[in-house]
Design an enzyme around this catalytic site. Structure first.
Site, PDB file in Angstrom:
ATOM      1  N   ASP A 213      51.759  53.938 -28.520  1.00 51.39           N
ATOM      2  CA  ASP A 213      52.647  53.788 -27.362  1.00 51.39           C
ATOM      3  C   ASP A 213      53.198  55.148 -26.930  1.00 51.39           C
ATOM      4  O   ASP A 213      53.961  55.773 -27.663  1.00 51.39           O
ATOM      5  CB  ASP A 213      53.788  52.837 -27.778  1.00 51.39           C
ATOM      6  CG  ASP A 213      54.676  52.437 -26.612  1.00 51.39           C
ATOM      7  OD1 ASP A 213      54.566  53.048 -25.538  1.00 51.39           O
ATOM      8  OD2 ASP A 213      55.490  51.512 -26.807  1.00 51.39           O
ATOM      9  N   HIS A 306      48.400  45.378 -19.275  1.00 49.86           N
ATOM     10  CA  HIS A 306      49.608  46.200 -19.123  1.00 49.86           C
ATOM     11  C   HIS A 306      49.299  47.535 -18.445  1.00 49.86           C
ATOM     12  O   HIS A 306      49.998  47.927 -17.504  1.00 49.86           O
ATOM     13  CB  HIS A 306      50.249  46.425 -20.492  1.00 49.86           C
ATOM     14  CG  HIS A 306      51.530  47.178 -20.444  1.00 49.86           C
ATOM     15  ND1 HIS A 306      52.671  46.681 -19.835  1.00 49.86           N
ATOM     16  CD2 HIS A 306      51.870  48.402 -20.925  1.00 49.86           C
ATOM     17  CE1 HIS A 306      53.647  47.570 -19.949  1.00 49.86           C
ATOM     18  NE2 HIS A 306      53.193  48.625 -20.601  1.00 49.86           N
TER      19      HIS A 306
HETATM   20  C1  HEM Z   1      58.395  46.543 -24.987  1.00 50.47           C
HETATM   21  C2  HEM Z   1      57.783  46.779 -23.897  1.00 50.47           C
HETATM   22  C3  HEM Z   1      56.590  47.680 -23.746  1.00 50.47           C
HETATM   23  C4  HEM Z   1      55.614  47.994 -24.633  1.00 50.47           C
HETATM   24  C5  HEM Z   1      55.500  47.535 -26.076  1.00 50.47           C
HETATM   25  C6  HEM Z   1      54.709  48.886 -23.969  1.00 50.47           C
HETATM   26  C7  HEM Z   1      53.552  49.414 -24.536  1.00 50.47           C
HETATM   27  C8  HEM Z   1      52.669  50.223 -23.877  1.00 50.47           C
HETATM   28  C9  HEM Z   1      51.421  50.692 -24.419  1.00 50.47           C
HETATM   29  C10 HEM Z   1      50.914  50.380 -25.812  1.00 50.47           C
HETATM   30  C11 HEM Z   1      50.802  51.438 -23.492  1.00 50.47           C
HETATM   31  C12 HEM Z   1      49.438  52.124 -23.593  1.00 50.47           C
HETATM   32  C13 HEM Z   1      49.469  53.525 -24.117  1.00 50.47           C
HETATM   33  C14 HEM Z   1      50.323  54.495 -23.377  1.00 50.47           C
HETATM   34  O1  HEM Z   1      49.949  55.100 -22.364  1.00 50.47           O
HETATM   35  O2  HEM Z   1      51.452  54.632 -23.815  1.00 50.47           O
HETATM   36  C15 HEM Z   1      51.671  51.467 -22.350  1.00 50.47           C
HETATM   37  C16 HEM Z   1      51.424  52.153 -21.195  1.00 50.47           C
HETATM   38  C17 HEM Z   1      52.306  52.258 -20.165  1.00 50.47           C
HETATM   39  N1  HEM Z   1      53.481  51.574 -20.011  1.00 50.47           N
HETATM   40 FE1  HEM Z   1      54.260  50.269 -21.312  1.00 50.47          FE
HETATM   41  N2  HEM Z   1      55.149  49.100 -22.681  1.00 50.47           N
HETATM   42  C18 HEM Z   1      56.291  48.375 -22.525  1.00 50.47           C
HETATM   43  C19 HEM Z   1      57.065  48.304 -21.396  1.00 50.47           C
HETATM   44  C20 HEM Z   1      56.897  49.095 -20.294  1.00 50.47           C
HETATM   45  C21 HEM Z   1      57.797  49.149 -19.170  1.00 50.47           C
HETATM   46  C22 HEM Z   1      59.087  48.351 -19.018  1.00 50.47           C
HETATM   47  C23 HEM Z   1      57.288  50.073 -18.324  1.00 50.47           C
HETATM   48  C24 HEM Z   1      57.832  50.528 -16.995  1.00 50.47           C
HETATM   49  C25 HEM Z   1      58.442  49.807 -16.115  1.00 50.47           C
HETATM   50  C26 HEM Z   1      56.057  50.578 -18.899  1.00 50.47           C
HETATM   51  C27 HEM Z   1      55.264  51.535 -18.342  1.00 50.47           C
HETATM   52  C28 HEM Z   1      54.086  51.999 -18.871  1.00 50.47           C
HETATM   53  C29 HEM Z   1      53.269  53.023 -18.235  1.00 50.47           C
HETATM   54  C30 HEM Z   1      53.596  53.760 -16.971  1.00 50.47           C
HETATM   55  C31 HEM Z   1      52.148  53.183 -19.042  1.00 50.47           C
HETATM   56  C32 HEM Z   1      50.965  54.125 -18.800  1.00 50.47           C
HETATM   57  C33 HEM Z   1      50.023  53.469 -17.851  1.00 50.47           C
HETATM   58  C34 HEM Z   1      48.829  54.344 -17.529  1.00 50.47           C
HETATM   59  O3  HEM Z   1      48.954  55.191 -16.635  1.00 50.47           O
HETATM   60  O4  HEM Z   1      47.780  54.165 -18.182  1.00 50.47           O
HETATM   61  N3  HEM Z   1      55.855  49.951 -20.092  1.00 50.47           N
HETATM   62  N4  HEM Z   1      52.788  50.702 -22.604  1.00 50.47           N
END
Ligand code: HEM
Length: 396
Positions: A213, A306
């Protein structure tokens, strides 16, 4: 005098350990020199930006939301910020605060940072509504939200991070004691990552669902980071060099996630759980190909995964994610009460954060296992230089 001898003792102790060498004696592991140095390591408090944003995330961070007491005015806020500035400057350098009743606890800063934020209440109390950035207010409501007041909002934010949890606890206590005439604690959120040294430097963290993450993030020290994170002062000149933070407490249904098999988990996120690589790539940092289709004609990275929903759809829709795990006592229903303190920094909340959050709220397969239970937004003033106090550009 007391301070001097304490430091001399510490210095001699570290040198002696270095002389003794490595290994364990009678079952006790002897600290290696590198470990002694790690606890002494400091992050400069003063500078153009506040520390604790571009700084690599330490193992522990406590976020405290405070409410200002009724009758707090601009003069009281200035007094509080002057004291906090002095406290933070000393503690982050590994020295006790003035009148610190447990100054001995300050000797292991372990990359301690103290970061202060202002919620809408600061501008109201100081009579400076016209200097409030337009985005400094609660986020709009989202359908997925199950927000609880005990994790939401607040007038002032205190963010204290260090690799050492004792240092965090001591620092938080000193700062709260020095604020008690002006503010009361509204909420406290304690977050953690892996201990320093347990993984190679630069390893992307894993959250409690096991996901890698934080892969896609602006790189610290780059121009890109500056553009995404630091405010340019165009709307409010005092904010130049500052930023904003959105703190969302997101409960994770680990019990439900347990029921999903490996391929199912990968599809929900659009990345492999094993190594964080996108489903269209080989390794973590490969660029995802959101257009690639598989033999059955379906997108390899599902449209409602996601990452497919969270990726920027316009150039400004980016921010720095610097999340922490939380793990509390179970409530009697599930096996655990765990989740993520999701923390995002950006120059402008409305332009950068809100459109992404909106997309996720509308459709993200991961919503089935994640529930936002807290939400707060703060303006993070720029850093302060020698002789200045935090927030001087606004309050002074
Ligand atoms: C508990 C809640 C969440 C979990 C466990 C989670 C987990 C992850 C994981 C595992 C990834 C893929 C790896 C990475 O690029 O980090 C990711 C990507 C991402 N997450 Fe989350 N996330 C959560 C909530 C959110 C929220 C609330 C937002 C924004 C409103 C968000 C925005 C993003 C963004 C912008 C990416 C990168 C997307 C890309 O350009 O590939 N996430 N998240």
């Amino acid at each position: 005098m007391a301070d001097l001898s304490r430091r001399r003792f510490f210095g001699v102790g570290a040198a002696a350990i270095g002389g003794v060498g490595l290994g364990s004696v009678a079952g006790a592991v002897v600290a290696r020199p590198a470990e002694a140095e790690a606890v002494e390591e400091t992050v400069p408090f003063r500078g153009e930006h506040q520390a604790g944003v571009e700084t690599p995330a330490p193992a522990h961070t406590t976020f405290v939301g405070l409410d200002l007491k009724p009758g707090t005015d601009r003069a009281a806020l200035i007094r509080m910020m002057r004291v906090w500035t002095d406290d933070a400057a000393r503690l982050t350098a590994g020295r006790g605060a003035l009148a610190d009743t447990e100054a001995e606890l300050a000797t292991a800063p372990a990359r301690l940072t103290v970061t202060v934020g202002f919620g809408p209440g600061v501008f109201r109390a100081a009579g400076l509504e016209d200097r409030r950035p337009s985005w400094c207010r609660p986020l709009p409501p989202f359908e997925i939200d199950k927000l609880e007041p005990r994790w939401s909002d607040g007038d002032v934010l205190l963010q204290v991070g260090s690799d050492d949890p004792v240092t965090v606890a001591h620092t938080v206590r000193v700062l709260l004691k020095d604020a008690r005439n002006t503010a009361t604690v509204r909420w406290v959120q304690r977050g953690f990552r892996r201990a320093r040294g347990s993984e190679p430097v630069g390893t992307t963290m894993r959250n409690l669902m096991g996901q890698v993450d934080g892969t896609i993030n602006p790189e610290a020290g780059s121009n890109d980071f500056g553009q995404v994170v630091w405010n340019d002062g165009a709307e409010q000149s005092w904010m130049a060099g500052g930023t904003s933070v959105v703190i969302r407490r997101i409960h994770l249904d680990l019990d439900g996630w347990d029921e999903l098999d490996g391929p199912g988990r990968d599809e929900v996120m659009g990345r492999r759980m094993s190594d964080g690589a996108p489903l269209t790539g080989e390794s973590e940092h490969d660029a995802p190909d959101f257009d690639a289709v598989g033999p059955g004609g379906l997108k390899i990275i599902p449209e409602f995964s996601h990452i497919a929903r969270a990726r920027p759809m316009a150039p400004r829709e980016r921010f720095l994610r610097r999340a922490y795990n939380y793990d509390e006592a179970p409530d009697g229903i599930g096996v655990s009460d765990s989740g993520l303190i999701f923390v995002a920094y950006q120059a402008d909340v409305d332009a950068q954060y809100v459109p992404v959050q909106q997309r996720l709220a509308e459709a993200d397969m991961f919503n089935q296992w994640s529930t936002p239970i807290g939400s707060a937004v703060f303006a993070i003033p720029p850093g302060c230089r020698e002789g200045e106090y935090l927030g001087q550009g606004l309050l002074g």
